[in-house]
Design a protein around this motif. Sequence first.
Motif, PDB file in Angstrom:
ATOM      1  N   MET A  15      44.707  37.470  41.234  1.00 24.36           N
ATOM      2  CA  MET A  15      44.709  36.001  41.176  1.00 24.36           C
ATOM      3  C   MET A  15      45.125  35.406  42.516  1.00 24.36           C
ATOM      4  O   MET A  15      44.544  34.416  42.964  1.00 24.36           O
ATOM      5  CB  MET A  15      45.627  35.509  40.054  1.00 24.36           C
ATOM      6  CG  MET A  15      45.068  35.800  38.680  1.00 24.36           C
ATOM      7  SD  MET A  15      45.903  34.983  37.293  1.00 24.36           S
ATOM      8  CE  MET A  15      47.610  35.306  37.560  1.00 24.36           C
ATOM      9  N   LEU A  16      46.112  36.005  43.171  1.00 21.06           N
ATOM     10  CA  LEU A  16      46.536  35.507  44.481  1.00 21.06           C
ATOM     11  C   LEU A  16      45.434  35.709  45.521  1.00 21.06           C
ATOM     12  O   LEU A  16      45.280  34.889  46.423  1.00 21.06           O
ATOM     13  CB  LEU A  16      47.831  36.182  44.921  1.00 21.06           C
ATOM     14  CG  LEU A  16      49.058  35.810  44.098  1.00 21.06           C
ATOM     15  CD1 LEU A  16      50.269  36.649  44.521  1.00 21.06           C
ATOM     16  CD2 LEU A  16      49.365  34.339  44.183  1.00 21.06           C
ATOM     17  N   GLY A  17      44.660  36.777  45.388  1.00 21.37           N
ATOM     18  CA  GLY A  17      43.519  36.987  46.272  1.00 21.37           C
ATOM     19  C   GLY A  17      42.490  35.893  46.121  1.00 21.37           C
ATOM     20  O   GLY A  17      41.801  35.520  47.091  1.00 21.37           O
ATOM     21  N   THR A  60      40.436  33.036  49.015  1.00 20.87           N
ATOM     22  CA  THR A  60      39.007  32.741  49.123  1.00 20.87           C
ATOM     23  C   THR A  60      38.659  31.349  48.625  1.00 20.87           C
ATOM     24  O   THR A  60      37.541  30.882  48.811  1.00 20.87           O
ATOM     25  CB  THR A  60      38.176  33.768  48.310  1.00 20.87           C
ATOM     26  OG1 THR A  60      38.544  33.675  46.934  1.00 20.87           O
ATOM     27  CG2 THR A  60      38.365  35.161  48.851  1.00 20.87           C
ATOM     28  N   ALA A  61      39.635  30.653  48.018  1.00 20.27           N
ATOM     29  CA  ALA A  61      39.347  29.340  47.449  1.00 20.27           C
ATOM     30  C   ALA A  61      38.889  28.336  48.509  1.00 20.27           C
ATOM     31  O   ALA A  61      37.989  27.552  48.272  1.00 20.27           O
ATOM     32  CB  ALA A  61      40.583  28.795  46.727  1.00 20.27           C
ATOM     33  N   GLY A  62      39.503  28.349  49.670  1.00 23.62           N
ATOM     34  CA  GLY A  62      39.119  27.435  50.728  1.00 23.62           C
ATOM     35  C   GLY A  62      37.710  27.710  51.240  1.00 23.62           C
ATOM     36  O   GLY A  62      36.961  26.795  51.558  1.00 23.62           O
ATOM     37  N   GLU A 109      35.284  44.654  34.943  1.00 20.70           N
ATOM     38  CA  GLU A 109      35.293  43.940  33.662  1.00 20.70           C
ATOM     39  C   GLU A 109      36.514  43.023  33.558  1.00 20.70           C
ATOM     40  O   GLU A 109      36.414  41.884  33.107  1.00 20.70           O
ATOM     41  CB  GLU A 109      35.280  44.940  32.512  1.00 20.70           C
ATOM     42  CG  GLU A 109      35.149  44.283  31.157  1.00 20.70           C
ATOM     43  CD  GLU A 109      35.038  45.285  30.018  1.00 20.70           C
ATOM     44  OE1 GLU A 109      35.198  44.846  28.867  1.00 20.70           O
ATOM     45  OE2 GLU A 109      34.802  46.477  30.272  1.00 20.70           O
ATOM     46  N   ILE A 110      37.669  43.519  33.996  1.00 21.80           N
ATOM     47  CA  ILE A 110      38.888  42.708  33.968  1.00 21.80           C
ATOM     48  C   ILE A 110      38.748  41.530  34.933  1.00 21.80           C
ATOM     49  O   ILE A 110      39.098  40.396  34.596  1.00 21.80           O
ATOM     50  CB  ILE A 110      40.133  43.560  34.292  1.00 21.80           C
ATOM     51  CG1 ILE A 110      40.366  44.574  33.174  1.00 21.80           C
ATOM     52  CG2 ILE A 110      41.360  42.689  34.505  1.00 21.80           C
ATOM     53  CD1 ILE A 110      41.446  45.601  33.463  1.00 21.80           C
ATOM     54  N   LYS A 111      38.213  41.793  36.121  1.00 20.36           N
ATOM     55  CA  LYS A 111      37.990  40.705  37.085  1.00 20.36           C
ATOM     56  C   LYS A 111      37.068  39.641  36.490  1.00 20.36           C
ATOM     57  O   LYS A 111      37.318  38.446  36.655  1.00 20.36           O
ATOM     58  CB  LYS A 111      37.395  41.252  38.380  1.00 20.36           C
ATOM     59  CG  LYS A 111      38.369  42.040  39.220  1.00 20.36           C
ATOM     60  CD  LYS A 111      37.706  42.574  40.481  1.00 20.36           C
ATOM     61  CE  LYS A 111      38.690  43.370  41.306  1.00 20.36           C
ATOM     62  NZ  LYS A 111      38.088  43.915  42.525  1.00 20.36           N
ATOM     63  N   ASN A 112      36.031  40.073  35.809  1.00 18.69           N
ATOM     64  CA  ASN A 112      35.104  39.117  35.185  1.00 18.69           C
ATOM     65  C   ASN A 112      35.805  38.257  34.144  1.00 18.69           C
ATOM     66  O   ASN A 112      35.553  37.055  34.055  1.00 18.69           O
ATOM     67  CB  ASN A 112      33.912  39.844  34.552  1.00 18.69           C
ATOM     68  CG  ASN A 112      32.963  40.409  35.580  1.00 18.69           C
ATOM     69  OD1 ASN A 112      32.947  39.992  36.735  1.00 18.69           O
ATOM     70  ND2 ASN A 112      32.169  41.382  35.166  1.00 18.69           N
ATOM     71  N   LYS A 113      36.700  38.867  33.372  1.00 21.29           N
ATOM     72  CA  LYS A 113      37.428  38.103  32.351  1.00 21.29           C
ATOM     73  C   LYS A 113      38.399  37.112  32.991  1.00 21.29           C
ATOM     74  O   LYS A 113      38.525  35.983  32.533  1.00 21.29           O
ATOM     75  CB  LYS A 113      38.155  39.047  31.393  1.00 21.29           C
ATOM     76  CG  LYS A 113      37.191  39.762  30.460  1.00 21.29           C
ATOM     77  CD  LYS A 113      37.917  40.640  29.469  1.00 21.29           C
ATOM     78  CE  LYS A 113      36.910  41.295  28.530  1.00 21.29           C
ATOM     79  NZ  LYS A 113      37.573  42.053  27.468  1.00 21.29           N
ATOM     80  N   VAL A 114      39.071  37.554  34.050  1.00 21.62           N
ATOM     81  CA  VAL A 114      39.982  36.648  34.761  1.00 21.62           C
ATOM     82  C   VAL A 114      39.178  35.503  35.385  1.00 21.62           C
ATOM     83  O   VAL A 114      39.584  34.337  35.310  1.00 21.62           O
ATOM     84  CB  VAL A 114      40.812  37.403  35.823  1.00 21.62           C
ATOM     85  CG1 VAL A 114      41.595  36.435  36.708  1.00 21.62           C
ATOM     86  CG2 VAL A 114      41.745  38.401  35.167  1.00 21.62           C
TER      87      VAL A 114
END
Length: 187
Positions: free
Chosen positions: A176-178, A182-184, A5-10
């Motif tokens: 957030m750093l994780g 995966t952004a690339g 749930e926290i991950k979804n909000k972030v």
Amino acid sequence: MITGEIKNKVDKIWLDIWAGGITNPITVVEQLTYLMFIRSLDEKELEMEELENLTGETMSKIFPQTESGQSMRWSRFKESDPRIIFEILSQRVFPAVKGMKHGRLPDVGENGELIEVEAAAGDENQEKTAFARYMDDAMFLIPTPQVLQKVITGLDDLYENDLSDLDMQGDLYEYMLGKLSTAGQNG
């Protein structure tokens, strides 16, 4: 531990920033970090006020005790009109954090100029805080009042409902750093 749930909000906050035009993940983390720090300053001030009320002892304040200084507090501006929030953060809070000295924010005068913080007894050796030094080259990049309002509402919901009384700041940053790694892969 960060829950789903926290991950979804972030992720929702991240998506709001991305949809607003900030697509560089490093910039997203940077802007979120600034806002989280600004919120934490007000949290600390609220704790000191509570302690002050309990003990009757006067404590040093982070925020100037003027109307302008108090308007820079997260708890005071968070439910304002998005345009007012944007103006307060971009024109007052952000420059004040950059000029923070001796653990206190400078006030902002009528013309938008910063009013230097005077050193109190015992803190002559402390100049800028570590965060203020980091902020020297920082820029406020949230593009619109609407995007800022979504981010503030999302962060406030996250802290009030999911992170209250929990020491999860480090886990939140790790998550957030994780997302950076995966952004690339995700474009």
